[in-house]
Design a protein around this motif. Structure first.
Motif, mmCIF file in Angstrom:
data_model
loop_
_atom_site.group_PDB
_atom_site.id
_atom_site.type_symbol
_atom_site.label_atom_id
_atom_site.label_comp_id
_atom_site.label_asym_id
_atom_site.label_seq_id
_atom_site.Cartn_x
_atom_site.Cartn_y
_atom_site.Cartn_z
ATOM 1 N N ALA A 109 0.824 -1.206 0.000
ATOM 2 C CA ALA A 109 0.000 0.000 0.000
ATOM 3 C C ALA A 109 0.862 1.262 0.000
ATOM 4 O O ALA A 109 0.590 2.216 -0.738
ATOM 5 N N ALA A 110 1.914 1.280 0.820
ATOM 6 C CA ALA A 110 2.789 2.457 0.888
ATOM 7 C C ALA A 110 3.500 2.682 -0.445
ATOM 8 O O ALA A 110 3.560 3.807 -0.955
ATOM 9 N N ASN A 111 4.042 1.609 -1.014
ATOM 10 C CA ASN A 111 4.724 1.741 -2.299
ATOM 11 C C ASN A 111 3.749 2.076 -3.420
ATOM 12 O O ASN A 111 4.073 2.839 -4.333
ATOM 13 N N GLY A 112 2.548 1.512 -3.344
ATOM 14 C CA GLY A 112 1.549 1.833 -4.356
ATOM 15 C C GLY A 112 1.134 3.291 -4.295
ATOM 16 O O GLY A 112 0.946 3.945 -5.330
ATOM 17 N N LEU A 113 1.016 3.817 -3.079
ATOM 18 C CA LEU A 113 0.631 5.216 -2.915
ATOM 19 C C LEU A 113 1.704 6.147 -3.454
ATOM 20 O O LEU A 113 1.415 7.086 -4.206
ATOM 21 N N VAL A 114 2.965 5.883 -3.085
ATOM 22 C CA VAL A 114 4.055 6.783 -3.460
ATOM 23 C C VAL A 114 4.466 6.606 -4.919
ATOM 24 O O VAL A 114 4.632 7.585 -5.657
ATOM 25 N N THR A 115 4.627 5.367 -5.361
ATOM 26 C CA THR A 115 5.179 5.099 -6.683
ATOM 27 C C THR A 115 4.153 5.183 -7.799
ATOM 28 O O THR A 115 4.496 5.526 -8.930
ATOM 29 N N VAL A 116 2.902 4.895 -7.479
ATOM 30 C CA VAL A 116 1.876 4.815 -8.524
ATOM 31 C C VAL A 116 0.840 5.928 -8.402
ATOM 32 O O VAL A 116 0.638 6.708 -9.337
ATOM 33 N N MET A 117 0.175 6.008 -7.276
ATOM 34 C CA MET A 117 -0.992 6.880 -7.156
ATOM 35 C C MET A 117 -0.644 8.364 -7.161
ATOM 36 O O MET A 117 -1.300 9.158 -7.853
ATOM 37 N N VAL A 118 0.360 8.759 -6.381
ATOM 38 C CA VAL A 118 0.735 10.184 -6.343
ATOM 39 C C VAL A 118 1.172 10.680 -7.724
ATOM 40 O O VAL A 118 0.646 11.690 -8.204
ATOM 41 N N PRO A 119 2.119 10.015 -8.406
ATOM 42 C CA PRO A 119 2.496 10.519 -9.732
ATOM 43 C C PRO A 119 1.368 10.467 -10.756
ATOM 44 O O PRO A 119 1.268 11.340 -11.624
ATOM 45 N N ALA A 120 0.489 9.456 -10.673
ATOM 46 C CA ALA A 120 -0.633 9.376 -11.610
ATOM 47 C C ALA A 120 -1.607 10.534 -11.402
ATOM 48 O O ALA A 120 -2.057 11.163 -12.368
ATOM 49 N N LEU A 121 -1.914 10.834 -10.153
ATOM 50 C CA LEU A 121 -2.838 11.926 -9.866
ATOM 51 C C LEU A 121 -2.240 13.284 -10.216
ATOM 52 O O LEU A 121 -2.926 14.150 -10.772
ATOM 53 N N VAL A 122 -0.967 13.482 -9.909
ATOM 54 C CA VAL A 122 -0.310 14.748 -10.262
ATOM 55 C C VAL A 122 -0.280 14.924 -11.778
ATOM 56 O O VAL A 122 -0.573 16.014 -12.297
ATOM 57 N N SER A 123 0.052 13.871 -12.501
ATOM 58 C CA SER A 123 0.058 13.930 -13.975
ATOM 59 C C SER A 123 -1.337 14.233 -14.505
ATOM 60 O O SER A 123 -1.497 15.000 -15.467
ATOM 61 N N HIS A 124 -2.347 13.642 -13.882
ATOM 62 C CA HIS A 124 -3.738 13.884 -14.286
ATOM 63 C C HIS A 124 -4.127 15.338 -14.056
ATOM 64 O O HIS A 124 -4.752 15.972 -14.922
ATOM 65 N N TRP A 125 -3.757 15.881 -12.908
ATOM 66 C CA TRP A 125 -4.101 17.277 -12.602
ATOM 67 C C TRP A 125 -3.403 18.242 -13.552
ATOM 68 O O TRP A 125 -3.991 19.241 -13.974
ATOM 69 N N ILE A 126 -2.163 17.956 -13.901
ATOM 70 C CA ILE A 126 -1.446 18.817 -14.848
ATOM 71 C C ILE A 126 -2.091 18.741 -16.220
ATOM 72 O O ILE A 126 -2.222 19.743 -16.937
ATOM 73 N N MET A 127 -2.528 17.534 -16.626
ATOM 74 C CA MET A 127 -3.233 17.380 -17.902
ATOM 75 C C MET A 127 -4.528 18.179 -17.906
ATOM 76 O O MET A 127 -4.869 18.837 -18.899
ATOM 77 N N LEU A 128 -5.268 18.155 -16.784
ATOM 78 C CA LEU A 128 -6.504 18.930 -16.690
ATOM 79 C C LEU A 128 -6.219 20.426 -16.745
ATOM 80 O O LEU A 128 -6.983 21.193 -17.364
ATOM 81 N N TRP A 129 -5.124 20.858 -16.120
ATOM 82 C CA TRP A 129 -4.731 22.270 -16.177
ATOM 83 C C TRP A 129 -4.442 22.687 -17.609
ATOM 84 O O TRP A 129 -4.891 23.746 -18.068
ATOM 85 N N GLU A 130 -3.700 21.858 -18.328
ATOM 86 C CA GLU A 130 -3.380 22.161 -19.727
ATOM 87 C C GLU A 130 -4.651 22.204 -20.571
ATOM 88 O O GLU A 130 -4.779 23.045 -21.472
ATOM 89 N N ARG A 131 -5.590 21.356 -20.272
ATOM 90 C CA ARG A 131 -6.859 21.329 -21.012
ATOM 91 C C ARG A 131 -7.682 22.576 -20.730
ATOM 92 O O ARG A 131 -8.295 23.145 -21.639
ATOM 93 N N ARG A 132 -7.712 23.009 -19.459
ATOM 94 C CA ARG A 132 -8.468 24.219 -19.118
ATOM 95 C C ARG A 132 -7.872 25.463 -19.772
ATOM 96 O O ARG A 132 -8.600 26.397 -20.127
ATOM 97 N N LYS A 133 -6.549 25.478 -19.916
ATOM 98 C CA LYS A 133 -5.891 26.609 -20.571
ATOM 99 C C LYS A 133 -6.208 26.655 -22.062
ATOM 100 O O LYS A 133 -6.034 27.699 -22.709
ATOM 101 N N ASN A 134 -6.644 25.528 -22.613
ATOM 102 C CA ASN A 134 -7.075 25.446 -24.012
ATOM 103 C C ASN A 134 -5.997 25.917 -24.988
ATOM 104 O O ASN A 134 -6.255 26.685 -25.920
ATOM 105 N N PHE A 135 -4.764 25.447 -24.759
ATOM 106 C CA PHE A 135 -3.676 25.767 -25.687
ATOM 107 C C PHE A 135 -3.985 25.187 -27.065
ATOM 108 O O PHE A 135 -4.520 24.086 -27.182
ATOM 109 N N ARG A 136 -3.614 25.913 -28.103
ATOM 110 C CA ARG A 136 -3.883 25.468 -29.473
ATOM 111 C C ARG A 136 -2.663 24.875 -30.164
ATOM 112 O O ARG A 136 -2.755 24.391 -31.280
ATOM 113 N N ASN A 137 -1.527 24.950 -29.502
ATOM 114 C CA ASN A 137 -0.297 24.390 -30.066
ATOM 115 C C ASN A 137 -0.038 23.032 -29.418
ATOM 116 O O ASN A 137 -0.001 22.919 -28.192
#
Length: 219
Positions: A109-137
């Motif tokens: 559980a500890a390794n899954g949280l740190v190695t998998v879940m945290v980076p996946a969620l952070v990557s997801h949030w950054i993707m959502l931020w980029e989508r909200r900014k609606n960049f065209r390039n």
């Protein structure tokens, strides 16, 4: 990162397990299982990602317990599959490391949280931020979601891991800075390069594999 036994107190272990189960339950509810069963290409990407990560995570460096260094690769999987399937693929990869003896089952559980879940969620949030900014390039997707997202995700995972080890009393803050935190920017560079390169290749040759990519925005 490689959490080993006796690094966390019982209280921390229980809190980590609770957070792990909450995020896992959310991921399981978020997955469109019917679409996954019908889409052979998505199935191949899912199981292929799990196998590749499972073997990549065998390669790591580090001297002190819990402070191992390795390429995560979760960002590109998140952009390919979405955060929920990326979490499931990462956990399957973690099962491989447990089977091969690289990680202890009790710290799953500890390794899954740190190695998998945290980076996946952070990557997801950054993707959502980029989508909200609606960049065209389309370079914005490659840079922010691929290169930048991967670097930030591994930094977030590293900071979470260090906070866990510091609060457990295993390492002092000075030891963590000396043995890990001061090198964290150096870890972000190869993580960003590896993930960003794969995202670039997929965007050029197989954009359909990136389920988080809205191709209509970049035309």
């Amino acid at each position: 990162m490689g959490m080993t036994e006796n690094l966390l107190s019982t209280g921390q272990w229980l809190v980590t397990l609770l957070l792990f189960l909450v995020i896992l339950a959310r991921a399981l509810r978020s997955i469109d299982w019917q679409a996954l069963r019908k889409d052979n290409a998505l199935q191949h990407s899912f199981f292929g990602a799990a196998v590749v990560l499972g073997f990549v995570w065998q390669l790591r460096a580090g001297i002190s317990p819990g402070l191992a260094i390795h390429v995560f690769g979760i960002t590109v999987i998140t952009l390919m599959l979405g955060w929920a399937l990326a979490v499931m693929a990462g956990l399957l990869a973690l099962v491989i490391t447990v089977i091969t003896g690289r990680e202890p089952l009790v710290m799953f559980a500890a390794n899954g949280l740190v190695t998998v879940m945290v980076p996946a969620l952070v990557s997801h949030w950054i993707m959502l931020w980029e989508r909200r900014k609606n960049f065209r390039n389309f370079f914005a997707y490659i840079f922010f979601c691929g290169f930048f997202g991967a670097g930030i995700s591994v930094a977030a995972a590293g900071v979470v891991m260090c906070l866990m080890l510091w609060s457990s009393g295993v390492y002092t803050f000075d030891e963590l800075v000396h043995e890990y935190l001061r090198y964290l920017p150096l870890f972000m560079i190869p993580e960003g390069f590896v993930n960003g390169t794969f995202v670039t290749g997929l965007m050029v040759f197989h954009p359909d594999r990136l389920t988080t990519l809205d191709q209509r925005r970049y035309r």
